[in-house]
Write a protein that holds these residues in place. Structure first.
Motif, PDB file in Angstrom:
ATOM      1  N   PRO A   1       1.096  -1.586   0.381  1.00  0.00           N
ATOM      2  CA  PRO A   1       0.048   0.051  -0.059  1.00  0.00           C
ATOM      3  C   PRO A   1       0.970   1.236   0.068  1.00  0.00           C
ATOM      4  CG  PRO A   1      -0.693  -1.602   1.605  1.00  0.00           C
ATOM      5  CD  PRO A   1       0.484  -2.113   0.684  1.00  0.00           C
TER       6      PRO A   1
ATOM      7  N   THR B   1      -1.025   2.528  -6.156  1.00  0.00           N
ATOM      8  CA  THR B   1      -1.796   3.679  -6.490  1.00  0.00           C
ATOM      9  C   THR B   1      -3.168   2.509  -6.641  1.00  0.00           C
ATOM     10  OG1 THR B   1      -3.362   4.738  -8.471  1.00  0.00           O
ATOM     11  CG2 THR B   1      -1.311   2.878  -8.943  1.00  0.00           C
ATOM     12  N   ALA B   2      -3.950   3.795  -6.213  1.00  0.00           N
ATOM     13  CA  ALA B   2      -5.635   2.757  -5.384  1.00  0.00           C
ATOM     14  C   ALA B   2      -6.622   2.640  -6.995  1.00  0.00           C
ATOM     15  CB  ALA B   2      -6.109   4.326  -4.737  1.00  0.00           C
TER      16      ALA B   2
ATOM     17  N   CYS C   1      -4.104   9.188  -6.976  1.00  0.00           N
ATOM     18  CA  CYS C   1      -4.922   7.962  -5.422  1.00  0.00           C
ATOM     19  C   CYS C   1      -4.413   6.971  -4.898  1.00  0.00           C
ATOM     20  CB  CYS C   1      -6.667   8.027  -6.038  1.00  0.00           C
ATOM     21  SG  CYS C   1      -7.574   7.149  -4.651  1.00  0.00           S
TER      22      CYS C   1
ATOM     23  N   HIS D   1      -3.671   4.697  -1.631  1.00  0.00           N
ATOM     24  CA  HIS D   1      -4.226   4.424   0.626  1.00  0.00           C
ATOM     25  C   HIS D   1      -2.987   5.367   0.742  1.00  0.00           C
ATOM     26  CE1 HIS D   1      -4.520   1.710   3.516  1.00  0.00           C
ATOM     27  NE2 HIS D   1      -4.293   1.282   2.898  1.00  0.00           N
TER      28      HIS D   1
ATOM     29  N   THR E   1     -16.226   2.458  -2.899  1.00  0.00           N
ATOM     30  CA  THR E   1     -16.380   3.367  -1.993  1.00  0.00           C
ATOM     31  C   THR E   1     -17.237   4.180  -1.574  1.00  0.00           C
ATOM     32  OG1 THR E   1     -15.287   4.689  -3.739  1.00  0.00           O
ATOM     33  CG2 THR E   1     -13.658   3.505  -3.101  1.00  0.00           C
TER      34      THR E   1
ATOM     35  N   LEU F   1      -8.282   5.053   1.350  1.00  0.00           N
ATOM     36  CA  LEU F   1      -8.059   5.586  -0.003  1.00  0.00           C
ATOM     37  C   LEU F   1      -8.470   7.178   0.314  1.00  0.00           C
ATOM     38  CD1 LEU F   1      -9.467   2.972  -2.512  1.00  0.00           C
ATOM     39  CD2 LEU F   1      -6.992   2.692  -0.907  1.00  0.00           C
TER      40      LEU F   1
END
Length: 315
Positions: free
Chosen positions: A32, A36-37, A122, A124, A278, A301
């Protein structure tokens, strides 16, 4: 092939093999603090997601290397509508991102057409290097979002009234609520609600009908109370992307009905192993709803948004 870039006196340009780039990205995605998310952790899923981007990820990849070893990398994807670009990465050990991150972001920004001026990355909350990079770029941090996930086999039972629930069902509205697929005629109702809830999101209200599976909830008079939109990603997984309910219709089970109705359609459209979504940290009621459906919190995130970055030229 992509080309490595000689930022800050780094080695000269040379072709980057797809296999080498993939191996580096996949390794970074396992942690994490370096991932990248926008991508997951599964190797095959990461490759499928990259290959499914609107823009060729390898062509837009920029790397920093030393002695033939990739130290840091970054790529970019964009959509002229809603005029937004997504920076994937920068990947690399924290010290490499600290050193080369700004130059890599500037390099991928150069690949994006001039008409696209909003950028986003984006990661974590554990990705401190991305947070520091965003601060240095002057980009704004978004609210923390919790990534929620549930096995598709569990989501498939949501529509069964006889299925056990972890919490009592919410109080129902007095009038019946019907869940149906969204239609072009709904756009005038969806657009203000979508804008109010999500602002300049990565999908416009029109794209909810053209690119997503979207359902609406309506009362006995046909008035739309809310909507939910989702998609099947290139890695085969199902995602609930947007859910919004009119303020006056909240806390009556409409959101639950929308999520369940959308999940039915997503599972029928493909064969995903998991269902993802999310939820913003401030949305305590929505968070509780998803937990009550058996979803678990998978990650926290944070996104970072800002204008185009221009490379600093020597001299």
């Amino acid at each position: 092939m992509a080309e490595s870039s000689p930022f800050d006196g780094e080695p000269v340009k040379r072709p980057v093999q797809r296999s080498d780039a993939l191996a580096f990205i996949i390794a970074c995605q396992q942690d994490p603090a370096t991932g990248t998310a926008f991508l997951g952790e599964d190797a095959a899923g990461i490759e499928a997601e990259l290959d499914g981007l609107d823009q060729p990820w390898l062509r837009n990849l920029r790397t920093v290397e030393q002695d033939g070893t990739i130290l840091a990398a970054c790529t970019v994807d964009w959509d002229p509508e809603p005029s937004l670009a997504w920076v994937h990465g920068p990947w690399g050990a924290p010290e490499q991102v600290d050193r080369h991150g700004a130059a890599l972001v500037a390099a991928v920004c150069d690949a994006v057409p001039a008409g696209v001026e909003r950028f986003e990355m984006c990661g974590h909350v554990a990705n401190g290097s991305m947070a520091d990079l965003a601060t240095g770029l002057g980009w704004t941090a978004t609210e923390v979002n919790y990534a929620m996930v549930v096995p598709a086999s569990t989501a498939a039972r949501w529509a069964d009234p006889a299925a056990p629930s972890e919490q009592p069902a919410p109080v129902r509205r007095r009038e019946p609520v019907r869940i149906r697929p969204a239609e072009p005629a709904d756009i005038g109702l969806l657009e203000p609600l979508h804008t109010a809830e999500f602002g300049e999101a990565y999908a416009t209200a029109a794209q909810l009908l053209s690119r997503h599976h979207t359902v609406v909830a309506e009362d006995s008079t046909g008035a739309v109370l809310g909507y939910a939109a989702g998609s099947l990603q290139d890695d085969g997984q199902a995602y609930v992307d947007f859910t919004a309910v009119l303020p006056g219709a909240r806390r009556h089970g409409v959101g639950r009905r929308l999520v369940i109705g959308l999940a039915e359609r997503l599972l029928a459209a493909g064969d995903p192993g998991m269902l993802h979504l999310t939820v913003r940290e401030s949305r305590a009621a929505a968070h509780a709803l998803y937990l009550s459906l058996g979803m678990r919190q998978d990650a926290a995130l944070r996104g970072y948004r800002g204008p185009r970055v221009t490379a600093r030229r020597p001299g």
